[in-house]
Write a protein that holds these residues in place. Structure first.
Motif, PDB file in Angstrom:
ATOM      1  N   PHE A  43      -4.384   7.622   2.214  1.00 31.24           N
ATOM      2  CA  PHE A  43      -3.752   5.910   2.537  1.00 31.24           C
ATOM      3  C   PHE A  43      -4.165   5.394   3.674  1.00 31.24           C
ATOM      4  O   PHE A  43      -3.519   3.780   2.871  1.00 31.24           O
ATOM      5  CB  PHE A  43      -2.483   6.614   3.341  1.00 31.24           C
ATOM      6  CG  PHE A  43      -1.708   7.118   2.194  1.00 31.24           C
ATOM      7  CD1 PHE A  43      -0.725   7.126   0.818  1.00 31.24           C
ATOM      8  CD2 PHE A  43      -1.229   8.620   2.457  1.00 31.24           C
ATOM      9  CE1 PHE A  43       0.158   7.612  -0.421  1.00 31.24           C
ATOM     10  CE2 PHE A  43      -0.509   9.995   1.458  1.00 31.24           C
ATOM     11  CZ  PHE A  43       0.124   9.120   0.152  1.00 31.24           C
ATOM     12  N   THR A  61       1.125   0.689  -4.534  1.00 32.40           N
ATOM     13  CA  THR A  61      -0.127   1.726  -4.602  1.00 32.40           C
ATOM     14  C   THR A  61       0.882   2.682  -4.368  1.00 32.40           C
ATOM     15  O   THR A  61       1.489   2.365  -3.385  1.00 32.40           O
ATOM     16  CB  THR A  61      -1.757   1.825  -3.974  1.00 32.40           C
ATOM     17  OG1 THR A  61      -2.235   0.595  -4.663  1.00 32.40           O
ATOM     18  CG2 THR A  61      -1.634   3.145  -4.591  1.00 32.40           C
ATOM     19  N   SER A  62       1.032   4.129  -5.068  1.00 33.56           N
ATOM     20  CA  SER A  62       2.320   5.209  -4.082  1.00 33.56           C
ATOM     21  C   SER A  62       3.686   4.681  -4.070  1.00 33.56           C
ATOM     22  O   SER A  62       4.419   3.630  -4.738  1.00 33.56           O
ATOM     23  CB  SER A  62       0.905   5.670  -2.982  1.00 33.56           C
ATOM     24  OG  SER A  62       1.900   7.064  -2.508  1.00 33.56           O
ATOM     25  N   SER A  82      -3.653   5.935  -3.885  1.00 35.97           N
ATOM     26  CA  SER A  82      -4.186   6.123  -3.000  1.00 35.97           C
ATOM     27  C   SER A  82      -5.610   6.545  -2.836  1.00 35.97           C
ATOM     28  O   SER A  82      -6.778   6.847  -2.687  1.00 35.97           O
ATOM     29  CB  SER A  82      -3.408   6.296  -1.559  1.00 35.97           C
ATOM     30  OG  SER A  82      -1.904   5.453  -1.280  1.00 35.97           O
ATOM     31  N   PRO A 120      -8.358  -1.180  -3.007  1.00 32.50           N
ATOM     32  CA  PRO A 120      -7.211  -1.456  -2.766  1.00 32.50           C
ATOM     33  C   PRO A 120      -6.682  -3.423  -3.479  1.00 32.50           C
ATOM     34  O   PRO A 120      -5.471  -3.510  -4.270  1.00 32.50           O
ATOM     35  CB  PRO A 120      -6.600  -1.420  -1.447  1.00 32.50           C
ATOM     36  CG  PRO A 120      -7.234  -1.031  -0.700  1.00 32.50           C
ATOM     37  CD  PRO A 120      -8.482  -0.792  -1.167  1.00 32.50           C
ATOM     38  N   ASP A 154      -1.348  10.333  -6.996  1.00 32.71           N
ATOM     39  CA  ASP A 154      -1.332   9.445  -6.171  1.00 32.71           C
ATOM     40  C   ASP A 154      -2.264   8.459  -5.847  1.00 32.71           C
ATOM     41  O   ASP A 154      -3.672   8.644  -6.257  1.00 32.71           O
ATOM     42  CB  ASP A 154      -0.916   9.915  -4.428  1.00 32.71           C
ATOM     43  CG  ASP A 154      -0.324   9.063  -3.585  1.00 32.71           C
ATOM     44  OD1 ASP A 154      -1.186   7.489  -3.729  1.00 32.71           O
ATOM     45  OD2 ASP A 154       0.841   8.577  -3.366  1.00 32.71           O
ATOM     46  N   HIS A 209      -9.683   5.922 -11.038  1.00 30.09           N
ATOM     47  CA  HIS A 209      -8.948   5.173 -10.295  1.00 30.09           C
ATOM     48  C   HIS A 209      -8.728   3.987 -11.465  1.00 30.09           C
ATOM     49  O   HIS A 209      -9.512   3.406 -12.089  1.00 30.09           O
ATOM     50  CB  HIS A 209      -9.382   4.948  -9.230  1.00 30.09           C
ATOM     51  CG  HIS A 209      -8.707   4.581  -7.916  1.00 30.09           C
ATOM     52  ND1 HIS A 209      -7.723   4.871  -7.800  1.00 30.09           N
ATOM     53  CD2 HIS A 209      -7.977   2.714  -7.701  1.00 30.09           C
ATOM     54  CE1 HIS A 209      -7.148   4.513  -6.786  1.00 30.09           C
ATOM     55  NE2 HIS A 209      -7.185   3.068  -7.285  1.00 30.09           N
ATOM     56  N   GLN A 260      -9.317   5.362  -4.157  1.00 32.14           N
ATOM     57  CA  GLN A 260      -8.940   4.300  -4.093  1.00 32.14           C
ATOM     58  C   GLN A 260      -9.823   2.950  -3.617  1.00 32.14           C
ATOM     59  O   GLN A 260      -9.776   2.456  -1.948  1.00 32.14           O
ATOM     60  CB  GLN A 260      -7.611   3.622  -3.995  1.00 32.14           C
ATOM     61  CG  GLN A 260      -6.999   2.138  -3.740  1.00 32.14           C
ATOM     62  CD  GLN A 260      -5.496   1.271  -3.542  1.00 32.14           C
ATOM     63  OE1 GLN A 260      -5.089   2.075  -3.127  1.00 32.14           O
ATOM     64  NE2 GLN A 260      -5.122   0.687  -4.815  1.00 32.14           N
ATOM     65  N   THR A 291       0.822  -0.819  -0.048  1.00 32.39           N
ATOM     66  CA  THR A 291       0.126   0.191   0.054  1.00 32.39           C
ATOM     67  C   THR A 291       0.624   1.131   0.205  1.00 32.39           C
ATOM     68  O   THR A 291       2.381   1.307   0.012  1.00 32.39           O
ATOM     69  CB  THR A 291      -0.882   0.195   1.256  1.00 32.39           C
ATOM     70  OG1 THR A 291       0.134  -0.079   2.908  1.00 32.39           O
ATOM     71  CG2 THR A 291      -2.123  -0.701   1.001  1.00 32.39           C
ATOM     72  N   GLY A 292      -0.037   2.538  -0.063  1.00 23.40           N
ATOM     73  CA  GLY A 292       1.475   3.944   0.009  1.00 23.40           C
ATOM     74  C   GLY A 292       1.115   4.080   1.555  1.00 23.40           C
ATOM     75  O   GLY A 292       1.071   3.186   2.491  1.00 23.40           O
TER      76      GLY A 292
END
Length: 420
Positions: free
Chosen positions: A291, A62-63, A235, A241, A233, A177, A238, A24-25
């Motif tokens: 995030f 992501t990110s 995130s 995810p 970004d 997205h 999102q 994840t971000g």
């Protein structure tokens, strides 16, 4: 806070289940992910599985997690070596490797941005006076060339070391997205409300777009369907995810978060603070929403679906495309805001001054103000502490990790010798 795997493990004699990894971000918080991967490599070797194939044939991110995902994917033919390369970069990080942190760079971007924000955008009569972001992340482009050798990716996919890589970004142009992916087998791009997938050759531009924290770093232009869209970004917005890994064929997914999944009510650092919130506190709260919150919701959604599927007779379930997804979630056992508060003083002077104008202080007790800094603290003292936390959290879950992968359970003594 860890989650135990859902009760959906493959039965003996069944073919191995496709394993996905979701990173994840979280900006600098992504150092935690590297510590988790280090521990998984140690557990894998201690279990005698170190010579096996890449444990994560499906990798999504992501990110900053997209950068880590791509770096890991580019070393899919040697998992341990890829993790060591990532750890070397993250343990020696300096903010100057990610964004311009000298006085001139900060004046060109952040100081001008804050000035225009306070005095009115009407003063910006010429386009050249309109900065695109608080910080200039040009140095990150150079780092990605060294850290993420994407030229290796097609060959690794062709040779079967990797099934798919996916990175996600959010389009400012369309509001959608978008998950960009490369895969070994043809996958029909999925389309859902406000989110969709696009089969594309992953480039460093995709990684820069996915990691462009809103307001902090500039958006990146990417050509989609013959037109240029500007992405930030991944995130942002999102809502699901975990979904890309599932769409790409994963039947079990290891999720590595960048923040505590649930804050204990008795946690002193989570108690309300008196007085009107600073801009830094508001920005930190907004970034945490971007995030962290969607992951918790999506994990709970997958667990509810698994529970619902368990109520359907096996014969009926076999006739449908529905399948349970085994999840293992590893997330920090400590508040990373509090960890960041101990390291704010390590930021370059011009950046500290800039963030100080927003309310970030070097006071270690100011956890709320440090929330914003926790995403920008690309300094080795902070990243090394997060890596150590990620490794410790994962080793504390070694039994769950072994069950998730189907490895023989390893004892602490074997882990100690494996990491020496």
């Amino acid at each position: 806070m860890p989650f135990a795997p859902s009760p959906a493990a493959a039965t003996d004699g069944a073919p191995p289940r496709a394993t996905g990894l979701l990173l994840t971000g979280g900006g600098a918080r992504a150092a935690y992910q590297v510590g988790v991967l280090q521990a998984i490599a140690d557990i894998r070797n201690a279990c005698g599985q170190g010579h096996g194939p890449n444990p994560f044939p499906i990798i999504t991110g992501t990110s900053a997690g997209a950068i880590n995902a791509a770096a890991l994917a580019c070393g899919a033919d040697h998992f341990d070596r890829a993790v060591r390369r990532m750890a070397r970069v993250w343990s020696q990080f300096r903010a100057t490797q990610v964004y311009g942190a000298d006085s001139l760079s900060v004046m060109r971007s952040g100081a001008r941005w804050l000035t225009l924000l306070s005095m009115g955008w009407a003063l910006a009569r010429w386009r050249r006076m309109r900065p695109h972001s608080l910080l200039d992340n040009t140095p990150l482009e150079k780092l990605l060339v060294k850290m993420v050798p994407l030229v290796r990716l097609p060959r690794l996919i062709r040779k079967g070391h990797l099934t798919a890589l996916a990175v996600t970004a959010s389009s400012y142009s369309s509001g959608e997205h978008v998950t960009f992916f490369e895969s070994a087998a043809p996958v029909k791009p999925w389309v859902r409300s406000q989110r969709r997938a696009a089969c594309d050759r992953i480039t460093h531009e995709h990684l820069l777009a996915s990691s462009a924290i809103p307001f902090i770093f500039p958006a990146k232009g990417i050509t989609v369907d013959g037109r240029t869209e500007y992405f930030g970004d991944g995130s942002m917005r999102q809502s699901a995810p975990i979904a890309p890994a599932i769409h790409l064929g994963a039947e079990r997914v290891l999720v590595i978060g960048a923040g505590r999944m649930h804050e204990p009510r008795g946690d002193a650092t989570a108690q309300p603070t008196p007085g009107y919130p600073s801009l830094a506190q508001i920005a930190g709260h907004a970034l945490s929403n971007i995030f962290l919150d969607a992951l918790s919701v999506d994990v709970e959604r997958v667990q509810r679906i698994n529970q619902t599927l368990s109520l359907i007779p096996a014969e009926a379930r076999a006739l449908s495309s529905l399948r349970p997804i085994e999840l293992l979630v590893i997330a920090p056992s400590q508040r990373l805001d509090a960890v960041a508060a101990r390291h704010v003083g390590e930021l370059p002077g011009p950046v500290r001054t800039l963030l100080g104008a927003l309310g970030v202080t070097s006071d270690m007790a100011d956890v709320r103000g440090a929330a914003l800094a926790s995403y920008l603290l690309f300094e080795s003292g902070y990243t090394q502490e997060l890596m150590a936390l990620g490794r410790a959290d994962t080793l504390a879950m070694r039994a769950e990790v072994c069950r998730f992968f189907g490895w023989p359970e390893v004892h602490t003594s074997a882990l100690t010798s494996a990491s020496d």
